[in-house]
Structure formats: C-alpha cells, structure tokens
Design a protein around this motif. Structure first.
Motif, PDB file in Angstrom:
ATOM      1  N   ASP A   1      15.303 108.224  46.889  1.00 30.37           N
ATOM      2  CA  ASP A   1      15.746 109.588  47.132  1.00 30.37           C
ATOM      3  C   ASP A   1      17.145 109.587  47.747  1.00 30.37           C
ATOM      4  N   GLY A   2      17.981 110.523  47.345  1.00 36.94           N
ATOM      5  CA  GLY A   2      19.349 110.610  47.850  1.00 36.94           C
ATOM      6  C   GLY A   2      19.428 110.798  49.355  1.00 36.94           C
ATOM      7  N   LYS A   3      18.511 111.584  49.916  1.00 37.83           N
ATOM      8  CA  LYS A   3      18.506 111.802  51.367  1.00 37.83           C
ATOM      9  C   LYS A   3      18.202 110.505  52.107  1.00 37.83           C
ATOM     10  N   LEU A   4      17.271 109.725  51.568  1.00 42.34           N
ATOM     11  CA  LEU A   4      16.920 108.441  52.174  1.00 42.34           C
ATOM     12  C   LEU A   4      18.112 107.493  52.129  1.00 42.34           C
ATOM     13  N   ILE A   5      18.788 107.449  50.984  1.00 42.43           N
ATOM     14  CA  ILE A   5      19.968 106.587  50.847  1.00 42.43           C
ATOM     15  C   ILE A   5      21.014 106.979  51.859  1.00 42.43           C
ATOM     16  N   ALA A   6      21.312 108.266  51.969  1.00 48.77           N
ATOM     17  CA  ALA A   6      22.340 108.742  52.903  1.00 48.77           C
ATOM     18  C   ALA A   6      21.981 108.420  54.357  1.00 48.77           C
ATOM     19  N   SER A   7      20.730 108.631  54.724  1.00 45.64           N
ATOM     20  CA  SER A   7      20.345 108.362  56.105  1.00 45.64           C
ATOM     21  C   SER A   7      20.440 106.870  56.437  1.00 45.64           C
TER      22      SER A   7
ATOM     23  N   ALA B   1      28.267  94.929  52.571  1.00 45.83           N
ATOM     24  CA  ALA B   1      28.969  93.645  52.629  1.00 45.83           C
ATOM     25  C   ALA B   1      29.885  93.466  51.414  1.00 45.83           C
ATOM     26  N   ARG B   2      29.405  93.833  50.237  1.00 50.38           N
ATOM     27  CA  ARG B   2      30.180  93.695  49.002  1.00 50.38           C
ATOM     28  C   ARG B   2      31.427  94.578  49.018  1.00 50.38           C
ATOM     29  N   VAL B   3      31.266  95.806  49.488  1.00 42.11           N
ATOM     30  CA  VAL B   3      32.376  96.772  49.503  1.00 42.11           C
ATOM     31  C   VAL B   3      33.331  96.478  50.661  1.00 42.11           C
ATOM     32  N   GLY B   4      32.832  95.820  51.698  1.00 39.02           N
ATOM     33  CA  GLY B   4      33.651  95.527  52.868  1.00 39.02           C
ATOM     34  C   GLY B   4      33.739  96.709  53.820  1.00 39.02           C
ATOM     35  N   ALA B   5      32.701  97.538  53.832  1.00 37.07           N
ATOM     36  CA  ALA B   5      32.685  98.717  54.701  1.00 37.07           C
ATOM     37  C   ALA B   5      32.398  98.289  56.138  1.00 37.07           C
ATOM     38  N   SER B   6      33.064  98.975  57.077  1.00 36.76           N
ATOM     39  CA  SER B   6      32.865  98.608  58.477  1.00 36.76           C
ATOM     40  C   SER B   6      32.595  99.804  59.380  1.00 36.76           C
ATOM     41  N   SER B   7      32.933 101.002  58.928  1.00 37.39           N
ATOM     42  CA  SER B   7      32.735 102.177  59.771  1.00 37.39           C
ATOM     43  C   SER B   7      32.311 103.374  58.929  1.00 37.39           C
ATOM     44  N   MET B   8      32.071 104.486  59.601  1.00 38.91           N
ATOM     45  CA  MET B   8      31.659 105.707  58.911  1.00 38.91           C
ATOM     46  C   MET B   8      32.743 106.209  57.945  1.00 38.91           C
ATOM     47  N   LYS B   9      33.982 105.769  58.150  1.00 42.39           N
ATOM     48  CA  LYS B   9      35.060 106.171  57.239  1.00 42.39           C
ATOM     49  C   LYS B   9      34.805 105.664  55.817  1.00 42.39           C
TER      50      LYS B   9
ATOM     51  N   VAL C   1      30.494 103.429  50.041  1.00 42.50           N
ATOM     52  CA  VAL C   1      29.140 102.871  50.057  1.00 42.50           C
ATOM     53  C   VAL C   1      28.178 103.799  49.324  1.00 42.50           C
ATOM     54  N   MET C   2      28.276 105.098  49.574  1.00 41.19           N
ATOM     55  CA  MET C   2      27.379 106.065  48.920  1.00 41.19           C
ATOM     56  C   MET C   2      27.581 106.048  47.408  1.00 41.19           C
ATOM     57  N   GLY C   3      28.828 105.933  46.965  1.00 41.68           N
ATOM     58  CA  GLY C   3      29.104 105.892  45.529  1.00 41.68           C
ATOM     59  C   GLY C   3      28.402 104.713  44.866  1.00 41.68           C
ATOM     60  N   GLU C   4      28.561 103.543  45.452  1.00 39.46           N
ATOM     61  CA  GLU C   4      27.927 102.342  44.918  1.00 39.46           C
ATOM     62  C   GLU C   4      26.403 102.431  45.009  1.00 39.46           C
ATOM     63  N   ALA C   5      25.913 102.872  46.172  1.00 39.49           N
ATOM     64  CA  ALA C   5      24.465 102.945  46.388  1.00 39.49           C
ATOM     65  C   ALA C   5      23.824 103.951  45.430  1.00 39.49           C
TER      66      ALA C   5
ATOM     67  N   VAL D   1      22.452 104.676  54.922  1.00 37.71           N
ATOM     68  CA  VAL D   1      23.880 104.319  54.946  1.00 37.71           C
ATOM     69  C   VAL D   1      24.476 104.692  56.302  1.00 37.71           C
ATOM     70  N   LYS D   2      24.141 105.877  56.805  1.00 38.45           N
ATOM     71  CA  LYS D   2      24.634 106.294  58.124  1.00 38.45           C
ATOM     72  C   LYS D   2      24.156 105.336  59.205  1.00 38.45           C
ATOM     73  N   LYS D   3      22.882 104.963  59.123  1.00 35.91           N
ATOM     74  CA  LYS D   3      22.302 104.060  60.127  1.00 35.91           C
ATOM     75  C   LYS D   3      22.990 102.688  60.091  1.00 35.91           C
ATOM     76  N   VAL D   4      23.224 102.166  58.900  1.00 36.35           N
ATOM     77  CA  VAL D   4      23.838 100.846  58.765  1.00 36.35           C
ATOM     78  C   VAL D   4      25.297 100.851  59.200  1.00 36.35           C
ATOM     79  N   LEU D   5      26.019 101.929  58.885  1.00 39.36           N
ATOM     80  CA  LEU D   5      27.444 101.984  59.222  1.00 39.36           C
ATOM     81  C   LEU D   5      27.727 102.359  60.661  1.00 39.36           C
ATOM     82  N   SER D   6      26.756 102.939  61.345  1.00 43.24           N
ATOM     83  CA  SER D   6      27.036 103.337  62.741  1.00 43.24           C
ATOM     84  C   SER D   6      26.636 102.260  63.724  1.00 43.24           C
TER      85      SER D   6
END
Length: 149
Positions: free
Chosen positions: A136-142, A110-118, A123-127, A144-149
């Motif tokens: 864990d980095g893998k948990l964060i990435a998974s 919400a803060r970054v204004g992300a809306s899609s996988m692009k 988001v990953m940089g901030e997170a 982020v993918k779930k939230v953005l898709s």
C-alpha cells in the motif's frame, strides 16, 4: 488466465451461490475493467499493471467509504463495504509484510544514497516503482519517513 476471465468465473460462482456481496464486488470490477478498456488509450486490452492499479483503487474506495460510515456510526453500511474490499483483494497479488517492505526500502535508500528527509522524493519514486501492487502507498510512505528520519 486473465483477470477478466477469473472475474467471469467468480461471477458465475457467486450467482450460483446467490452471494449478493460477492456479486456486487465482482460486477464493480467487471465494470471498471470495461471502462478502462473503452478509454481512448487502452484499445482492446489493459496491461496487468493497469489491472492491479484498478483493483487497488477499488479496494481503497471501499475502505475509505467504510471508514466514513464507521465515523458516522453506520456499521450497517460499513460492513458490506469492508466485505467487498475483502473480495476484491483476493484478485490482487499477495501483499508484502511490513518487515519485507522495510527491508526493501532500506535497500533502496542505500542504492539511491539518500540520507535525509530531503531525499524522500527520490526514495518514494523508486519504492513506488518497485513495490507497485505489492504494498500500500501509505505503508510505503510511512516506512520511508521512518527510515529517513
């Protein structure tokens, strides 16, 4: 108390208890800290963030080795690796639950204004900055993918 002094205390206790797995784990941490200190940039001390990254790397190495051993059917080699990972994890800050990580990532999105996988990179940089050492980095990435898709 610094990480190095905590390790030395735990090392003494492990020696007294004759706990070989704990000794191996603690010696690995001590060795990694000494290596980090002797690097040209480090000088005499390393920061708390660097200590956390170092411990996370050691835990990750142990878990990957254990996973490899398990795939090869070598439980006798996997068990000590997992035990060492557990001992090293005790010196890491407490990890956030999956639900807390997801809530924090939704705030970041919400803060970054992300809306899609692009926008995953932003988001990953901030997170990664915000959750460094806490998840864990893998948990964060998974997540982020779930939230953005």
């Amino acid at each position: 108390m610094s990480l190095e002094s905590k390790i030395m205390e735990a090392l003494k206790e492990a020696m007294k208890a004759k706990d070989t797995i704990a000794l191996d784990s603690l010696r690995a941490i001590k060795s990694a800290i000494l290596l980090a200190k002797t690097e040209a940039k480090a000088g005499d001390t390393i920061s708390e963030d660097e200590e956390i990254k170092l411990l996370q790397r050691l835990v990750k190495q142990r878990k990957e080795s254990a996973d490899l051993y398990q795939k090869q059917g070598r439980e006798d080699l996997a068990a000590p690796e997992l035990a060492q990972a557990e001992i090293i994890s005790k010196f890491l800050p407490e990890q956030l639950s999956e639900e807390k990580v997801e809530a924090l990532i939704k705030e970041i999105v919400a803060r970054v204004g992300a809306s899609s996988m692009k926008d995953m990179g932003k988001v990953m940089g901030e997170a990664s900055k915000e959750l460094s050492g806490k998840a864990d980095g893998k948990l964060i990435a998974s997540i982020v993918k779930k939230v953005l898709s």
